[in-house]
Design an enzyme around this catalytic site. Structure first.
Site, short mmCIF file in Angstrom:
data_model
loop_
_atom_site.label_atom_id
_atom_site.label_comp_id
_atom_site.label_asym_id
_atom_site.label_seq_id
_atom_site.Cartn_x
_atom_site.Cartn_y
_atom_site.Cartn_z
N ILE A 216 -6.56 -4.22 3.64
CA ILE A 216 -6.61 -2.90 4.29
C ILE A 216 -6.03 -2.98 5.70
O ILE A 216 -6.35 -2.17 6.57
CB ILE A 216 -8.05 -2.34 4.32
CG1 ILE A 216 -9.02 -3.35 4.91
CG2 ILE A 216 -8.51 -1.89 2.95
CD1 ILE A 216 -10.33 -2.72 5.36
N ASP A 217 -5.16 -3.99 5.91
CA ASP A 217 -4.60 -4.18 7.25
C ASP A 217 -3.83 -2.95 7.74
O ASP A 217 -3.89 -2.61 8.92
CB ASP A 217 -3.69 -5.43 7.26
CG ASP A 217 -2.63 -5.38 6.18
OD1 ASP A 217 -2.98 -5.03 5.02
OD2 ASP A 217 -1.46 -5.65 6.47
N LEU A 218 -3.13 -2.27 6.84
CA LEU A 218 -2.33 -1.11 7.27
C LEU A 218 -3.23 0.02 7.73
O LEU A 218 -2.92 0.72 8.70
CB LEU A 218 -1.42 -0.63 6.13
CG LEU A 218 -0.40 -1.65 5.60
CD1 LEU A 218 0.33 -1.11 4.38
CD2 LEU A 218 0.60 -2.00 6.70
N CYS B 150 -11.28 -2.65 -8.52
CA CYS B 150 -10.77 -3.36 -9.70
C CYS B 150 -10.12 -4.68 -9.27
O CYS B 150 -9.44 -4.73 -8.24
CB CYS B 150 -9.72 -2.49 -10.39
SG CYS B 150 -10.40 -1.35 -11.59
N ARG C 237 -5.39 -6.58 -2.43
CA ARG C 237 -5.73 -5.26 -1.90
C ARG C 237 -6.27 -5.29 -0.47
O ARG C 237 -7.39 -4.89 -0.20
CB ARG C 237 -6.70 -4.55 -2.85
CG ARG C 237 -6.21 -4.57 -4.29
CD ARG C 237 -6.93 -3.61 -5.16
NE ARG C 237 -6.41 -2.26 -5.03
CZ ARG C 237 -6.81 -1.24 -5.77
NH1 ARG C 237 -7.74 -1.40 -6.66
NH2 ARG C 237 -6.29 -0.05 -5.61
N ARG D 49 -13.36 0.42 -4.17
CA ARG D 49 -12.47 0.21 -3.05
C ARG D 49 -12.12 1.51 -2.33
O ARG D 49 -11.97 1.54 -1.11
CB ARG D 49 -11.18 -0.46 -3.56
CG ARG D 49 -10.16 -0.61 -2.51
CD ARG D 49 -8.84 -1.07 -3.06
NE ARG D 49 -7.78 -0.71 -2.14
CZ ARG D 49 -7.42 -1.44 -1.10
NH1 ARG D 49 -8.01 -2.57 -0.86
NH2 ARG D 49 -6.45 -1.04 -0.30
N ASN E 47 -7.58 10.14 -8.50
CA ASN E 47 -7.05 9.69 -7.21
C ASN E 47 -6.85 10.83 -6.21
O ASN E 47 -6.54 10.58 -5.06
CB ASN E 47 -5.73 8.93 -7.41
CG ASN E 47 -5.97 7.56 -8.04
OD1 ASN E 47 -7.12 7.14 -8.20
ND2 ASN E 47 -4.90 6.88 -8.42
N ILE F 177 3.78 -3.78 -7.41
CA ILE F 177 2.77 -3.23 -6.48
C ILE F 177 1.56 -4.17 -6.36
O ILE F 177 1.17 -4.53 -5.26
CB ILE F 177 2.31 -1.82 -6.92
CG1 ILE F 177 3.51 -0.91 -7.17
CG2 ILE F 177 1.35 -1.21 -5.88
CD1 ILE F 177 4.32 -0.53 -5.96
N ASP G 269 -0.03 2.24 -12.23
CA ASP G 269 -1.22 2.56 -13.03
C ASP G 269 -0.91 2.79 -14.51
O ASP G 269 -1.83 2.75 -15.33
CB ASP G 269 -1.90 3.82 -12.48
CG ASP G 269 -2.71 3.52 -11.23
OD1 ASP G 269 -2.69 2.36 -10.78
OD2 ASP G 269 -3.36 4.44 -10.70
C1 UD1 Z 1 -3.94 3.87 -4.87
C2 UD1 Z 1 -4.56 4.34 -6.16
C3 UD1 Z 1 -4.31 3.32 -7.27
C4 UD1 Z 1 -2.83 3.03 -7.39
C5 UD1 Z 1 -2.24 2.65 -6.03
C6 UD1 Z 1 -0.71 2.48 -6.06
C7 UD1 Z 1 -6.49 5.62 -5.42
C8 UD1 Z 1 -7.97 5.74 -5.36
N1 UD1 Z 1 -6.00 4.49 -5.97
O1 UD1 Z 1 -4.59 2.66 -4.51
O2 UD1 Z 1 -4.79 3.88 -8.49
O3 UD1 Z 1 -2.64 1.95 -8.28
O4 UD1 Z 1 -2.54 3.66 -5.06
O5 UD1 Z 1 -0.11 3.64 -6.52
O6 UD1 Z 1 -5.76 6.53 -5.03
N2 UD1 Z 1 -1.48 -2.83 0.88
C9 UD1 Z 1 -1.48 -3.69 1.93
N3 UD1 Z 1 -2.21 -3.37 3.05
C10 UD1 Z 1 -2.95 -2.23 3.11
C11 UD1 Z 1 -2.94 -1.35 2.01
C12 UD1 Z 1 -2.20 -1.68 0.90
O7 UD1 Z 1 -0.83 -4.74 1.92
O8 UD1 Z 1 -3.58 -1.99 4.15
C13 UD1 Z 1 -0.70 -3.19 -0.34
C14 UD1 Z 1 -1.61 -3.45 -1.54
O9 UD1 Z 1 -2.07 -4.77 -1.56
C15 UD1 Z 1 -0.71 -3.14 -2.69
C16 UD1 Z 1 0.17 -2.00 -2.15
O10 UD1 Z 1 0.06 -2.06 -0.74
O11 UD1 Z 1 0.11 -4.23 -2.97
C17 UD1 Z 1 -0.21 -0.63 -2.66
O12 UD1 Z 1 -1.50 -0.30 -2.28
P1 UD1 Z 1 -1.96 1.19 -1.97
O13 UD1 Z 1 -0.82 2.14 -2.15
O14 UD1 Z 1 -2.68 1.18 -0.67
O15 UD1 Z 1 -2.99 1.44 -3.14
P2 UD1 Z 1 -4.42 2.06 -3.05
O16 UD1 Z 1 -4.43 3.19 -2.07
O17 UD1 Z 1 -5.43 1.00 -2.93
#
Ligand code: UD1
Length: 416
Positions: free
Chosen positions: A123-125, A116, A121, A92, A23, A327, A305
């Site tokens: 990507i709105d943020l 996965c 998941r 992703r 990561n 999460i 994780d």
């Molecule tokens: C990263 C890690 C992943 C880990 C996760 C949480 C990498 C490549 N992957 O994933 O292994 O499990 O952090 O520690 O670094 N969310 C939204 N909108 C967004 C983005 C996220 O609602 O735009 C939500 C997701 O649905 C989820 C939560 O935020 O419920 C956490 O996601 P995020 O921290 O963004 O995880 P990743 O970056 O995808």
């Protein structure tokens, strides 16, 4: 489909040198596109996700050479700003390229990401923050098309401390006009690694590791050499593999200071730990104790994780443990497979109640995602008889040569 065949019951004891962090390496490789030159990244684990990331770099026009664990990226002839659908679907984290490409080319086209199957998941943020920085974004036919005549810094508040969104904003902000402040930023150690890498390139990032990150835009970045931090989730998985078998293990090239919540749970379960600067020694009892409640949280809380590998520990511990997954909404897919092996686990929404059983039995099981797959490996090491795990391509996304590391420590494990 690849298989791992494990004959359980052997103590996992010995020494493991922990691989570089998946990561951390993914956003750092993406960040190399922001400088026009040759970056040398050391301690890159040999993983499917890293291979896919280097493929993205190549499709963008960079030259990538791997020599052992060193990856060299030459971005001088980069010509493209589009990531095709097949690569985005597979991984992703390719979304991290968005901030980096837009910073270099002022234009980026990516398709909606895959990854996965652990939850929605969204990507709105990411997109909201980029819009705030002046990026015009159109979502058309499954593609995200971004244009920015210039990127402008500003105050960005994240509704949730998303790891990926924090990284994307950092990448977009380092060469933006003015100063960007990210509040409620993710504090994961991998964010700190990215910040250190960017600063080495000439960026001005401060506050990484806290919930307020400040980025003063600079005109230009230079290519540098950098060594990736150790993988804390892989480290904790090997501690779990040894703990479930009552073994004694020493991890080297590891940062125990990044692993507080996980080490705390392990010691509550009865293992004895000795932590030094870059080394952890663990001695496990014959049988682990249950853990009262584990709640997954953003860092420095307990990482989502490692929830599944630690659930395998609870499955054989003395007493009842509760896991609450805060999460990702679909991260209990390993439960059905552990149940096939004799575990007693009841899931209710985001909670799982695990009643420890005296023994698990080998079975044919399926890895449906990366960490859930690792949980099955952990359980199989302690189960009686043979376990055959299919879906190993998920496990290979995050664990380098897992069968070699474990067999060097006494496991009977082979590729089928
Ligand atoms: C990263 C890690 C992943 C880990 C996760 C949480 C990498 C490549 N992957 O994933 O292994 O499990 O952090 O520690 O670094 N969310 C939204 N909108 C967004 C983005 C996220 O609602 O735009 C939500 C997701 O649905 C989820 C939560 O935020 O419920 C956490 O996601 P995020 O921290 O963004 O995880 P990743 O970056 O995808």
């Amino acid at each position: 489909m690849g298989k791992l065949v494990i004959d359980g019951g052997e103590r996992i004891s010995g020494e493991i040198c922990v691989q570089g962090a998946k990561n951390a390496v993914l956003p750092i490789l993406a960040a190399t596109v922001m400088a026009d030159g040759i970056s040398v990244i050391q301690n890159c684990p040999k993983l499917r996700d890293v291979d896919k990331t280097t493929l993205v770099l190549e499709r963008l026009g960079s030259k990538v050479v791997r020599d052992g664990n060193t990856v060299t990226v030459d971005t001088r002839d980069m010509y493209d700003c589009e990531i095709c659908e097949d690569l985005m679907r597979e991984m992703r984290s390719s979304i991290i390229f968005l901030g980096a490409i837009i910073s270099r080319c002022k234009k980026a086209v990516v398709s909606m990401p895959g990854g996965c199957p652990i939850g929605l998941r969204p990507i709105d943020l990411h997109l909201k923050a980029l819009r705030q920085m002046g990026v015009e974004i159109r979502e058309e036919h499954g593609y995200i098309k971004c244009y920015a005549s210039k990127l402008t810094g500003g105050n960005i508040h994240l509704d949730f401390p998303s790891v990926g969104a924090t990284e994307n904003i950092m990448l977009a902000a380092v060469c933006a006009d003015g100063t960007t402040t990210i509040s409620n930023a993710a504090r994961e150690p991998e964010i700190v690694d990215l910040g250190n890498f960017l600063n080495k390139m000439g960026a001005r990032v401060s506050g990484v590791g806290t919930s307020v990150i400040t980025i003063e835009g600079v005109k230009k970045l230079q290519s540098v050499e950098y060594t990736i931090m150790p993988d804390r989730i892989v480290a904790a998985t090997y501690l779990a593999a040894s703990a479930i078998t009552g073994g004694e293990i020493c991890l080297t090239k590891v940062n125990p200071q990044d692993m507080g919540a996980m080490l705390h749970v392990l010691s509550e379960m009865g293992v004895r730990l000795r932590c030094e600067k870059d080394r952890i020694t663990q001695l496990a009892p014959k049988r682990l104790k249950s853990i009262h409640t584990v709640r997954t949280m953003p860092y420095p809380g307990f990482p989502t994780d490692i929830q599944s590998p630690f659930m395998s520990l609870a499955a054989m511990a003395k007493g009842t443990s509760v896991f609450i997954e805060n999460i990702f909404e679909n991260r209990f897919q390993h439960v059905d497979e552990l149940t096939r092996m004799g575990a007693d686990i009841k899931v209710e929404g985001r909670s799982a109640v695990v009643r420890g059983v005296n023994s698990l039995e080998g079975a044919n099981v399926v890895a449906r995602e990366l960490r859930g797959g690792a949980a099955l490996v952990v359980a199989a090491l302690a189960a009686s008889g043979t376990t055959v795990i299919t879906g190993t391509e998920f496990i290979d996304r995050g664990y380098e040569n897992i069968e070699k590391y474990l067999s060097d420590c006494g496991a009977k494990i082979r590729r089928g």
